[in-house]
Design an enzyme around this catalytic site. Structure first.
Site, PDB file in Angstrom:
ATOM      1  N   HIS A  39      -1.553   6.970   9.646  1.00 20.14           N
ATOM      2  CA  HIS A  39      -2.854   7.626   9.509  1.00 20.14           C
ATOM      3  C   HIS A  39      -3.205   8.385  10.797  1.00 20.14           C
ATOM      4  O   HIS A  39      -3.715   9.511  10.748  1.00 20.14           O
ATOM      5  CB  HIS A  39      -3.951   6.598   9.240  1.00 20.14           C
ATOM      6  CG  HIS A  39      -3.733   5.780   8.007  1.00 20.14           C
ATOM      7  ND1 HIS A  39      -3.352   4.459   8.043  1.00 20.14           N
ATOM      8  CD2 HIS A  39      -3.842   6.093   6.685  1.00 20.14           C
ATOM      9  CE1 HIS A  39      -3.250   3.982   6.806  1.00 20.14           C
ATOM     10  NE2 HIS A  39      -3.527   4.959   5.961  1.00 20.14           N
ATOM     11  N   ARG A 189      -0.070  -2.312   3.662  1.00 21.53           N
ATOM     12  CA  ARG A 189       0.344  -3.529   2.959  1.00 21.53           C
ATOM     13  C   ARG A 189       1.421  -4.317   3.709  1.00 21.53           C
ATOM     14  O   ARG A 189       1.728  -5.442   3.307  1.00 21.53           O
ATOM     15  CB  ARG A 189       0.834  -3.190   1.540  1.00 21.53           C
ATOM     16  CG  ARG A 189      -0.297  -2.749   0.594  1.00 21.53           C
ATOM     17  CD  ARG A 189       0.192  -2.555  -0.823  1.00 21.53           C
ATOM     18  NE  ARG A 189      -0.894  -2.332  -1.771  1.00 21.53           N
ATOM     19  CZ  ARG A 189      -1.287  -1.135  -2.222  1.00 21.53           C
ATOM     20  NH1 ARG A 189      -0.666  -0.038  -1.819  1.00 21.53           N
ATOM     21  NH2 ARG A 189      -2.283  -1.031  -3.084  1.00 21.53           N
TER      22      ARG A 189
END
EC number: 6.3.2.1
Lengths: 296, 296
Positions: A39, A189
């Site tokens: 990100h 995750r």
């Protein structure tokens, strides 16, 4: 860095900036939070290319299936805000579910064909949820450019197609996958993985690298390549394959399984989804065998 | 008045205006052309309320069924341009089908519930086509306000819902139906009517006016009202009823047929579609029986 929790706040703030400088280029990085270096790389690229960078953090219930991990999806607001600030974001939009969906959604945005395979097949309704939330966020932020990681290659393909079909005035910028030193693709995750699962998960990126190299061999077919990748992943005793597929990119249409890789054309997507324990990981690589070289 | 036949031309021209005056309010009137006084009223309202008015003329193939009148839908470019200019439009966007759909549309915009009845039921796929083209046009024009005639009341309800659900930064402005002196709602399709059909078609607006008056009668039920309207329309020997329905507005959900009109709440839509020869006409009236008065 300004934090907005309502659409109104964000829209008003952006409107004020645009009136001051009408040609201002706004870059947008939509995320579900629990941010990592992948990100951060999107935020930094937007900061470099645009005048104003808006990051959104919203775990979108519409893109989770009833038996998926919406409730346990990892969240860490304070860490996310620190990373956003360090990466140079100007605005962080973090709405509540009620702010984004004040009434039942009756409108669906569906992209056909591109969603037939891979996660579109494994996660029914997932990309309708993505299409809806991305449409909403695009309309709230009204960016000139929007940045998406190629980790979710099918998502990139779906959003590019939706943007083209519906004439969104936005350039979709796909950005390279960021990996751990051992090759594991960064994912929010990954935090779910036990030490053992984390060790074994490296087989995903290894299988993709092997496949890219295999493309140089004369005569290997599409199905043989997929089989090799499955075999490699199968070396991990706990890996539970959801899919391994080689498709045309960006339309994600199937290839003739008996076709020689050397006869394929253009860009192909080798994509996989594999479960380690309860955690489902995805990874992919864009390949181009026609010229016997792999890239990205 | 500037005529643009490509998205690029229109977007560039509007962008230039917006950079000059960032707070400029753009009003948008999407049409399928063959303009009449109903369209002119929309253009004039936009001119009054906005700094720049964009009219689009595009007969959208996606919203016509295979056995509908796409090919014979009336077109008259020169007359349309004269009316647009006389009404004060600043831009006319008249793209070709190829300009609007350069490749096969894979993206669908579907509004559920609101499209279950009326033309949504009679014309399968119609509102998906409307949703797609209106989304495209909204993204190309990026108006602050968009004007739609209440003649297509279900279309207004669908577009309002889509706009709300997807957070389009646009105010949808519903405008009153414009009628001929004898009550017939203006429609581009009226040109199809033979002299006899034209005479008989007045029964539509008459049946709606009667229904509005009937609301004052104590105890009449939803189904009785619908029956009265059907009976009135049946007085025309050539009228072939597609539907007559009284629904909640704007969600277009059905009412209990045995409910007394006096017990209904809020706004109701009495909508009808009737064929005269090959020509299918629609008309409607918004009613509010709870207060024993009709309006619009």
């Amino acid at each position: 860095m300004i934090i907005c929790r309502t659409k109104r706040e964000l829209k008003d703030a952006l409107h004020k900036l645009r009136v001051q400088q009408p040609d201002r280029k706004v870059g947008f990085v939509p995320t579900m939070g629990f941010l990592h270096e992948g990100h951060a790389s999107l935020i930094r690229q937007s900061v470099q290319e645009c005048d104003t960078t808006v990051l959104s953090i919203f775990v979108n219930p519409l893109q989770f299936g009833p038996n998926e991990d919406f409730d346990r999806y990892p969240r860490d607001e304070q860490r996310d805000l620190a990373l956003a600030q360090a990466s140079g974001a100007d605005f962080v939009f973090m709405p509540s579910v009620e702010e984004m969906y004040p009434s039942k959604m009756l409108t669906r945005v569906t992209v056909d064909v591109v969603t037939d395979r891979l996660c579109g097949a494994s996660r029914p309704g997932h990309f309708d949820g993505v299409g809806a939330v991305v449409s909403k966020l695009f309309h709230i932020v009204q960016p000139q450019r929007a940045y998406f990681g190629m980790k979710d290659a099918q998502q990139v393909a779906v959003i590019q197609r939706m943007t083209m079909d519906l004439d969104f005035p936005i350039e979709i910028v796909p950005c390279p996958i960021v990996r751990e030193p051992d090759g594991l693709a960064l994912s929010s995750r990954n935090v779910y993985l036990s030490a053992e699962e984390r060790t074994q998960a490296v087989v995903l990126s290894q299988s993709l690298a092997e496949a890219a190299a295999l493309g140089g061999q004369v005569g290997i077919t599409v199905s043989e390549l997929q089989e090799q990748v499955r075999r490699k992943i199968g070396q991990s005793p706990i890996a539970d394959i959801d899919y391994v597929e080689l498709l045309a990119f960006p339309n994600l249409t199937p290839l003739d399984p008996n076709q020689s890789l050397a006869d394929t054309e253009g860009e192909l997507l080798l994509a996989l989804a594999v479960k380690f324990g309860r955690t489902r990981l995805i990874d992919n690589r864009i390949l181009r065998f026609a010229e016997v070289k792999a890239y990205v």
